[in-house]
Scaffold this motif. Structure first.
Motif, PDB file in Angstrom:
ATOM      1  N   LYS A 183      12.197 -38.127 -82.054  1.00  0.00           N
ATOM      2  CA  LYS A 183      11.107 -37.389 -83.119  1.00  0.00           C
ATOM      3  C   LYS A 183      10.861 -38.286 -84.306  1.00  0.00           C
ATOM      4  O   LYS A 183       9.574 -38.077 -84.679  1.00  0.00           O
ATOM      5  N   TYR A 184      11.740 -38.819 -84.816  1.00  0.00           N
ATOM      6  CA  TYR A 184      11.350 -39.686 -86.107  1.00  0.00           C
ATOM      7  C   TYR A 184      10.606 -41.081 -85.539  1.00  0.00           C
ATOM      8  O   TYR A 184       9.636 -41.495 -86.287  1.00  0.00           O
ATOM      9  N   GLU A 238       8.109 -41.179 -83.686  1.00  0.00           N
ATOM     10  CA  GLU A 238       6.565 -40.714 -83.560  1.00  0.00           C
ATOM     11  C   GLU A 238       6.083 -40.527 -84.951  1.00  0.00           C
ATOM     12  O   GLU A 238       5.110 -41.039 -85.321  1.00  0.00           O
ATOM     13  N   TYR A 239       6.689 -40.210 -85.944  1.00  0.00           N
ATOM     14  CA  TYR A 239       6.649 -40.608 -87.311  1.00  0.00           C
ATOM     15  C   TYR A 239       6.422 -41.840 -87.625  1.00  0.00           C
ATOM     16  O   TYR A 239       5.620 -42.244 -88.661  1.00  0.00           O
ATOM     17  N   TRP A 240       7.233 -42.735 -87.231  1.00  0.00           N
ATOM     18  CA  TRP A 240       7.118 -44.178 -87.704  1.00  0.00           C
ATOM     19  C   TRP A 240       6.050 -44.669 -87.280  1.00  0.00           C
ATOM     20  O   TRP A 240       5.452 -45.738 -87.872  1.00  0.00           O
ATOM     21  N   GLN A 280       2.985 -43.298 -86.723  1.00  0.00           N
ATOM     22  CA  GLN A 280       1.873 -42.701 -87.147  1.00  0.00           C
ATOM     23  C   GLN A 280       1.984 -43.136 -88.844  1.00  0.00           C
ATOM     24  O   GLN A 280       0.964 -43.535 -89.176  1.00  0.00           O
ATOM     25  N   TYR A 281       2.989 -43.169 -89.557  1.00  0.00           N
ATOM     26  CA  TYR A 281       2.899 -43.318 -91.060  1.00  0.00           C
ATOM     27  C   TYR A 281       3.639 -44.621 -91.380  1.00  0.00           C
ATOM     28  O   TYR A 281       3.408 -45.069 -92.581  1.00  0.00           O
ATOM     29  N   CYS A 290       7.546 -46.863 -92.105  1.00  0.00           N
ATOM     30  CA  CYS A 290       8.524 -46.047 -92.459  1.00  0.00           C
ATOM     31  C   CYS A 290       9.224 -47.179 -93.365  1.00  0.00           C
ATOM     32  O   CYS A 290       8.642 -48.423 -93.745  1.00  0.00           O
ATOM     33  N   CYS A 330      10.929 -41.809 -93.622  1.00  0.00           N
ATOM     34  CA  CYS A 330       9.541 -41.287 -93.188  1.00  0.00           C
ATOM     35  C   CYS A 330       9.100 -40.121 -93.556  1.00  0.00           C
ATOM     36  O   CYS A 330      10.160 -39.275 -94.181  1.00  0.00           O
ATOM     37  N   GLU A 337       9.040 -37.355 -92.076  1.00  0.00           N
ATOM     38  CA  GLU A 337       9.876 -36.160 -91.396  1.00  0.00           C
ATOM     39  C   GLU A 337      11.155 -36.274 -92.202  1.00  0.00           C
ATOM     40  O   GLU A 337      11.920 -35.084 -91.928  1.00  0.00           O
ATOM     41  N   ARG A 348      -2.062 -43.020 -95.763  1.00  0.00           N
ATOM     42  CA  ARG A 348      -1.044 -42.472 -95.003  1.00  0.00           C
ATOM     43  C   ARG A 348       0.216 -43.098 -95.006  1.00  0.00           C
ATOM     44  O   ARG A 348       1.371 -42.829 -95.112  1.00  0.00           O
ATOM     45  N   SER A 376       3.321 -42.212 -98.011  1.00  0.00           N
ATOM     46  CA  SER A 376       4.533 -41.689 -97.256  1.00  0.00           C
ATOM     47  C   SER A 376       5.865 -42.409 -97.485  1.00  0.00           C
ATOM     48  O   SER A 376       6.906 -42.023 -97.274  1.00  0.00           O
TER      49      SER A 376
END
Length: 617
Positions: free
Chosen positions: A102-103, A105-107, A109-110, A112, A134, A136, A450, A454
């Motif tokens: 799950k993390y 996916e945020y790495w 996109q945004y 970390c 990140c 999340e 973004r 972030s």
């Protein structure tokens, strides 16, 4: 059939918490209150015998465990020592590893932030934590036992480089680590060392004598002067604030007949403490220190907070802090000018990085406020910072050219940035959400914004992680091998982050500013403080001077006696280079603590001496 229909323990507990009303089940209607009381007592008795903190009852996993046992029914045999130690721990680690997806996916996109921090455990092993932050949240990657490695910048760089490869080089925007010898952000307040030293002597003298301490607590309503389990940044400020709050109680203590009749009042240390309590300039300077430190504590709270990204706010927060200091000390111009100059030097040395300027430029709520105030020099500087960051994060010249044109549209509110909704939402929604909503046609700039906005600004999550290490690696469990210790922390820390169940106990709530909902306990929690009952430092190995240093992928780091208080002038002239005169606060060591009028308090009520040792440092 029942196994396919019955809800899982997790579903039952979640439904119980999400439901607005509690509904008694059919099974519970056939059970008597005596039966429940017996089960409750067995649980409580186990907690008492094993010394488990009462806070454990608040954990969601405790409710899940109880529901799971209840669903199994009578005859359940608990797991063996080996099962808990090896196969079940392995299952917990594997389950926790699934959270990483799950993390990730945020790495992607945004981007970390990779964070690291070092610690020496009770067996002398040097452990280094690695966490990834990140939007999340924070994910604990693991720890490395660096005891057999040469402690150098090159060693740390190689470890960080390996973690970057594990995460993905394209996803790591910055690396934030800890430098124990260079922390200077709050160092400017050391100019108050004379009055801080005297405040320290008051608290040390009182806490070293049990009967005097008990008499003080009776006059303060059982409140302590030294705040329980505060952070290293805020210890001095919170303690001075507590001194001011209990100023009248301290004065009544030192004019009481019990004090006058005790041997302690005749010692040199006792006389000096008594004199300090009644010196008006001392209290004036303490109040000045509090006025100067509170705004900086708020900045630290923003920097160390996890509830929202700090990068868009930290630049403006520091400017607001300096404004507050000027307002609070308006009657002492020479004092606030000296404090501001020190803050500026520390800021330029430690925090003057292009990332902060770029984040301010891309924060629409703040950027356009400065633009409307016609702060041309600031706008030009942060524009240059954004260009510097853009050329490092974006290597494709064609994309750089696109972003350059899109920056111009954003700066002058053209195209999609000039719509009424985009203008209205500048100050009403989160900057990251603003770019996701209003930056569609400027895709390249929106993606860059973004990724920058972030980012976090500190390794405070590493600091909080050491609390988990110390909770598991106690004096009685100091033989844990590193791999098992790492697995325990990996499973516990990530599960707590995932469920947002930090088990903390509320202390008294003191507002940082009137008419504001920010409390000093919020500051402590945001900085990683444990506020459970025992008064002890959260990290016994912690230094009082630390720094967060930003590293690049291919580079190294880019960036601790005076006159008596009665002689302090009204404008509180500060001597930055002067040394404070050392008074002998131990001259009463051989004096019998014969403070009369009170009974000897129980030893367990006394604060741990380790806190006083950390406070002395």
């Amino acid at each position: 059939m029942d196994a396919h229909v019955r809800r899982t323990p997790e579903q039952v507990v979640n439904e119980r918490h999400n439901s607005s009303s509690t509904q008694t089940t059919i099974e519970n209607r056939f059970r008597t209150p005596e039966q429940k009381a017996r089960v409750d007592y067995h649980i409580a008795k186990w907690l008492y015998q094993q010394g488990i903190p009462f806070n454990a009852i608040k954990a969601r996993t405790f409710e899940v465990m109880c529901e799971s046992i209840a669903q199994y029914g009578s005859g359940y045999i608990p797991p063996s020592y080996h099962q808990v130690r090896v196969p079940l721990l392995r299952n917990a680690v594997n389950e926790t590893a699934e959270m990483k997806k799950k993390y990730e996916e945020y790495w992607k996109q945004y981007g970390c932030t990779l964070m690291s921090d070092g610690w020496t455990d009770k067996r002398g092993r040097h452990l280094i934590n690695f966490l990834v932050n990140c939007p999340e949240g924070t994910y604990f990657m693991g720890s490395v036992d660096a005891s057999g490695m040469v402690q150098s910048a090159q060693m740390l760089f190689e470890l960080l480089d390996s973690k970057i490869d594990e995460i993905g080089e394209d996803y790591v925007i910055q690396v934030v680590t800890d430098n124990a010898s260079n922390y200077k952000l709050a160092g400017g307040l050391k100019d108050f060392k004379n009055v801080i030293g005297k405040a320290k002597k008051i608290t040390t003298f009182i806490y070293r004598h049990t009967r005097l301490l008990d008499a003080m607590r009776k006059r303060t309503g059982q409140k302590d002067l030294v705040r329980a389990a505060v952070t290293r940044f805020a210890t001095t400020c919170l303690t001075c604030q507590s001194l001011v709050r209990h100023k009248d109680a301290l004065k009544h203590l030192f004019i009481s007949d019990e004090w006058k009749g005790s041997n302690l009042s005749k010692t040199e240390a006792g006389k000096k403490v008594e004199e300090t309590v009644f010196v008006v300039p001392f209290w004036n300077t303490v109040e000045d220190f509090i006025r100067a430190s509170k705004p900086l504590i708020v900045v630290l709270r923003i920097v160390d907070g996890d509830e929202r990204p700090a990068m868009p706010e930290v630049y403006v927060a520091m400017e607001e802090a300096k404004k507050k200091i000027r307002e609070h000390l308006a009657h002492k111009e020479r004092l606030w000018k000296k404090i501001i100059s020190i803050i500026d030097r520390r800021w330029e040395c430690q925090m003057e990085r292009p990332l902060y300027g770029a984040a301010l430029f891309l924060n629409p709520g703040k950027f356009f406020m400065f633009k409307e105030n016609e702060n041309g020099e600031l706008i030009a500087n942060i524009h240059i910072s954004l260009v510097d960051v853009m050329t490092r994060l974006v290597v494709d010249p064609a994309i750089q050219d696109k972003i350059t044109l899109q920056i111009d549209d954003y700066r002058y509110s053209k195209g999609c940035f000039g719509r009424d909704m985009a203008i209205r939402q500048r100050t009403t929604i989160n900057p990251i959400t603003w770019w996701s909503t209003n930056g569609g046609r400027a895709f390249e700039l929106s993606k860059l914004a973004r990724r920058i906005l972030s980012l976090c600004c500190s390794s405070s999550s590493c600091e909080r992680n050491w609390s988990t290490f110390e909770f598991i690696h106690t004096k009685k469990r100091n033989r844990l091998e590193h791999s098992r210790l790492n697995d325990l922390v990996y499973a516990q820390y990530n599960s707590r982050l995932h469920e947002s169940e930090w088990m903390v106990t509320q202390l008294e709530e003191d507002l940082v500013h009137p008419n504001d909902d920010l409390t000093w306990d919020d500051v402590g929690r945001a900085m990683g403080a444990s506020i459970e009952a025992p008064i002890r430092p959260r990290r016994t190995q912690a230094s009082t001077s630390r720094a967060d240093v930003t590293y690049s992928r291919r580079g190294h780091a880019r960036g601790r006696g005076s006159s008596r208080m009665a002689d302090v002038q009204d404008d509180s002239e500060l001597d930055e280079d002067g040394e404070e005169e050392e008074d002998d606060v131990n001259d009463d060591e051989n004096v019998v603590d014969d403070y009369v009028g009170v009974e000897e308090p129980r030893q367990e009520n006394l604060p741990n001496a380790d806190l006083l040792d950390e406070y002395d440092n």
